[in-house]
Design a protein around this motif. Structure first.
Motif, mmCIF file in Angstrom:
data_model
loop_
_atom_site.group_PDB
_atom_site.id
_atom_site.type_symbol
_atom_site.label_atom_id
_atom_site.label_comp_id
_atom_site.label_asym_id
_atom_site.label_seq_id
_atom_site.Cartn_x
_atom_site.Cartn_y
_atom_site.Cartn_z
ATOM 1 N N ALA A 1 39.774 34.521 44.321
ATOM 2 C CA ALA A 1 40.895 35.023 43.533
ATOM 3 C C ALA A 1 42.190 34.354 43.985
ATOM 4 C CB ALA A 1 40.996 36.535 43.682
ATOM 5 N N LYS A 2 42.329 34.217 45.284
ATOM 6 C CA LYS A 2 43.525 33.594 45.862
ATOM 7 C C LYS A 2 43.757 32.198 45.288
ATOM 8 C CE LYS A 2 45.536 32.936 50.474
ATOM 9 N NZ LYS A 2 45.188 32.818 51.907
ATOM 10 N N PHE A 3 42.692 31.408 45.272
ATOM 11 C CA PHE A 3 42.776 30.041 44.771
ATOM 12 C C PHE A 3 43.173 30.019 43.290
ATOM 13 C CE2 PHE A 3 40.606 26.271 42.881
ATOM 14 C CZ PHE A 3 41.276 25.272 43.577
ATOM 15 N N LEU A 4 42.540 30.876 42.510
ATOM 16 C CA LEU A 4 42.843 30.922 41.070
ATOM 17 C C LEU A 4 44.296 31.312 40.829
ATOM 18 C CD1 LEU A 4 39.567 32.575 39.727
ATOM 19 C CD2 LEU A 4 40.263 30.183 39.460
ATOM 20 N N VAL A 5 44.774 32.272 41.607
ATOM 21 C CA VAL A 5 46.174 32.697 41.470
ATOM 22 C C VAL A 5 47.112 31.522 41.732
ATOM 23 C CG1 VAL A 5 47.984 34.041 42.617
ATOM 24 C CG2 VAL A 5 45.859 35.155 41.909
ATOM 25 N N GLU A 6 46.817 30.782 42.801
ATOM 26 C CA GLU A 6 47.667 29.629 43.131
ATOM 27 C C GLU A 6 47.677 28.599 42.015
ATOM 28 O OE1 GLU A 6 45.967 28.225 46.765
ATOM 29 O OE2 GLU A 6 46.840 29.853 47.965
ATOM 30 N N LYS A 7 46.504 28.354 41.465
ATOM 31 C CA LYS A 7 46.369 27.286 40.470
ATOM 32 C C LYS A 7 46.852 27.674 39.084
ATOM 33 C CE LYS A 7 44.471 23.940 42.820
ATOM 34 N NZ LYS A 7 45.152 22.633 42.928
ATOM 35 N N LEU A 8 46.709 28.953 38.716
ATOM 36 C CA LEU A 8 46.850 29.294 37.304
ATOM 37 C C LEU A 8 48.109 30.043 36.908
ATOM 38 C CD1 LEU A 8 43.159 30.110 36.444
ATOM 39 C CD2 LEU A 8 44.452 28.078 35.840
ATOM 40 N N ASN A 9 48.964 30.304 37.892
ATOM 41 C CA ASN A 9 50.240 30.921 37.538
ATOM 42 C C ASN A 9 50.061 32.275 36.844
ATOM 43 O OD1 ASN A 9 53.048 30.884 37.513
ATOM 44 N ND2 ASN A 9 53.103 30.049 35.433
ATOM 45 N N ILE A 10 49.162 33.055 37.394
ATOM 46 C CA ILE A 10 48.934 34.412 36.917
ATOM 47 C C ILE A 10 49.085 35.310 38.144
ATOM 48 C CG2 ILE A 10 47.280 36.010 35.848
ATOM 49 C CD1 ILE A 10 45.850 33.526 34.698
ATOM 50 N N SER A 11 49.714 36.456 37.984
ATOM 51 C CA SER A 11 49.954 37.295 39.155
ATOM 52 C C SER A 11 48.648 37.819 39.729
ATOM 53 C CB SER A 11 50.875 38.455 38.807
ATOM 54 O OG SER A 11 50.147 39.446 38.126
ATOM 55 N N ASP A 12 48.662 37.996 41.029
ATOM 56 C CA ASP A 12 47.487 38.375 41.787
ATOM 57 C C ASP A 12 46.763 39.602 41.215
ATOM 58 O OD1 ASP A 12 46.044 37.975 44.490
ATOM 59 O OD2 ASP A 12 46.472 40.122 44.414
ATOM 60 N N LYS A 13 47.494 40.692 41.052
ATOM 61 C CA LYS A 13 46.860 41.933 40.611
ATOM 62 C C LYS A 13 46.338 41.836 39.178
ATOM 63 C CE LYS A 13 47.085 44.011 44.424
ATOM 64 N NZ LYS A 13 47.958 45.053 44.886
ATOM 65 N N TYR A 14 47.113 41.158 38.362
ATOM 66 C CA TYR A 14 46.720 41.005 36.965
ATOM 67 C C TYR A 14 45.426 40.193 36.873
ATOM 68 C CZ TYR A 14 48.178 41.585 32.126
ATOM 69 O OH TYR A 14 48.287 41.999 30.830
ATOM 70 N N LEU A 15 45.388 39.121 37.642
ATOM 71 C CA LEU A 15 44.198 38.280 37.635
ATOM 72 C C LEU A 15 42.985 39.036 38.152
ATOM 73 C CD1 LEU A 15 43.707 34.619 38.305
ATOM 74 C CD2 LEU A 15 42.487 36.145 39.848
ATOM 75 N N ARG A 16 43.159 39.779 39.232
ATOM 76 C CA ARG A 16 42.027 40.516 39.798
ATOM 77 C C ARG A 16 41.503 41.554 38.801
ATOM 78 N NH1 ARG A 16 41.378 39.726 45.351
ATOM 79 N NH2 ARG A 16 43.105 38.575 46.258
ATOM 80 N N ARG A 17 42.437 42.167 38.090
ATOM 81 C CA ARG A 17 42.032 43.152 37.086
ATOM 82 C C ARG A 17 41.156 42.474 36.013
ATOM 83 N NH1 ARG A 17 46.993 45.946 34.241
ATOM 84 N NH2 ARG A 17 47.655 46.361 36.358
ATOM 85 N N LEU A 18 41.603 41.287 35.592
ATOM 86 C CA LEU A 18 40.832 40.538 34.599
ATOM 87 C C LEU A 18 39.474 40.115 35.149
ATOM 88 C CD1 LEU A 18 43.535 38.279 32.918
ATOM 89 C CD2 LEU A 18 42.126 40.018 31.813
ATOM 90 N N MET A 19 39.450 39.684 36.396
ATOM 91 C CA MET A 19 38.191 39.238 37.001
ATOM 92 C C MET A 19 37.173 40.383 37.016
ATOM 93 S SD MET A 19 38.966 36.161 37.380
ATOM 94 C CE MET A 19 37.772 35.190 38.285
ATOM 95 N N THR A 20 37.659 41.567 37.286
ATOM 96 C CA THR A 20 36.781 42.740 37.269
ATOM 97 C C THR A 20 36.162 42.911 35.883
ATOM 98 O OG1 THR A 20 38.095 43.813 38.975
ATOM 99 C CG2 THR A 20 36.678 45.228 37.661
ATOM 100 N N ASN A 21 37.000 42.819 34.842
ATOM 101 C CA ASN A 21 36.491 42.898 33.466
ATOM 102 C C ASN A 21 35.458 41.820 33.181
ATOM 103 O OD1 ASN A 21 37.932 45.061 32.547
ATOM 104 N ND2 ASN A 21 39.609 43.852 31.707
#
Lengths: 137, 137
Positions: free
Chosen positions: A27-47
């Motif tokens: 998740a950390k790597f994706l956040v760095e690369k994709l310009n999406i906030s950490d919590k928002y991205l993690r929420r999406l990853m769960t989905n």
DNA sequence: ATAATATACTACAATAATGTAGTATTTAAA
DNA sequence: TTTAAATACTACATTATTGTAGTATATTAT
């Protein structure tokens, strides 16, 4: 003719991962690369994990990897997993009761446009993009 | 694949008026018929008047009537007058820098869909709808 | 064991879109 | 001159979307 941020992000994440589909992405790597906030991205990853597109590997050196073949991941299914395609399939004039049987004046015109979108998203999978070309994003 | 309420309403109002294009429509009447709040509708009418699609007749028994021939009122121009077509012409993955020269992986696919929308709205005018058919809305 | 990374929550903050309220002024038919 | 209906504002209320914060727990390589 515009998707919500949620849909944008889901497509953005999976299309990014699809460039190197065998890798494990933290998740950390994706956040760095994709310009999406950490919590928002993690929420999406769960989905996306619950929907079966990706699997999560917990513990140290964990991360996300594809749970399906790219050609089994249909764009419309991604949208459906995060918010639903219906959201994008409504009447252009906003009439809830508008339908093929009970059309608004612009119905046939709009269905034409809408179906172009729908068909494209129903028919395209993550395997259909050429990641070898010089695509910046 | 969805327009904002603002765009929806603008199209809803003008397509309603286009059924009987010679009439004068009071704001009050339009509000009753179209299920749009009074203030919101009036705000839109001001925009549409400034943009030259309709003219307002002030004073008693006033109202709005078309200022142009229906075949000179292009759908895209209506959208432009209330919020701008650009809003609907962005990158599907939400990358601001994405362009033909600098495309995201889904660019060509999306342009295909987007252009269907754009072309339809650039080419259709209010004269292109058949109001004689049994359209409920 | 420790450390990195995940899940699973809950709650709140910020922003954008949509909708409502109010007040003052102008116009033109009756 | 009265009246209905417009213009032109300003301000606030509500709702939906997007983004942030925090806390507790589970998993697994080292």
């Amino acid at each position: 003719m515009r998707l919500s941020k949620t849909s944008e992000y889901a497509l953005r994440i999976l299309s990014f991962m699809a460039k190197e589909p065998e890798l494990l992405y933290s998740a950390k790597f994706l956040v760095e690369k994709l310009n999406i906030s950490d919590k928002y991205l993690r929420r999406l990853m769960t989905n996306l994990t619950k929907s079966g597109f990706i699997r999560s590997a917990q513990g140290r050196d964990g991360g996300y990897s594809f749970a399906k073949k790219l050609n089994d991941i249909v764009l419309a299914d991604i949208i459906n997993s995060v918010e639903g395609m219906e959201k994008y399939m409504g009447c252009v004039l906003g009439f809830d009761q508008c339908s093929d049987a009970n059309p608004c004046v612009m119905h046939s015109t709009w269905v034409n446009v809408r179906e172009k979108f729908n068909e494209t998203f129903q028919n395209k999978t993550l395997a259909d993009f050429n990641f070898d070309e010089i695509n910046k994003f």
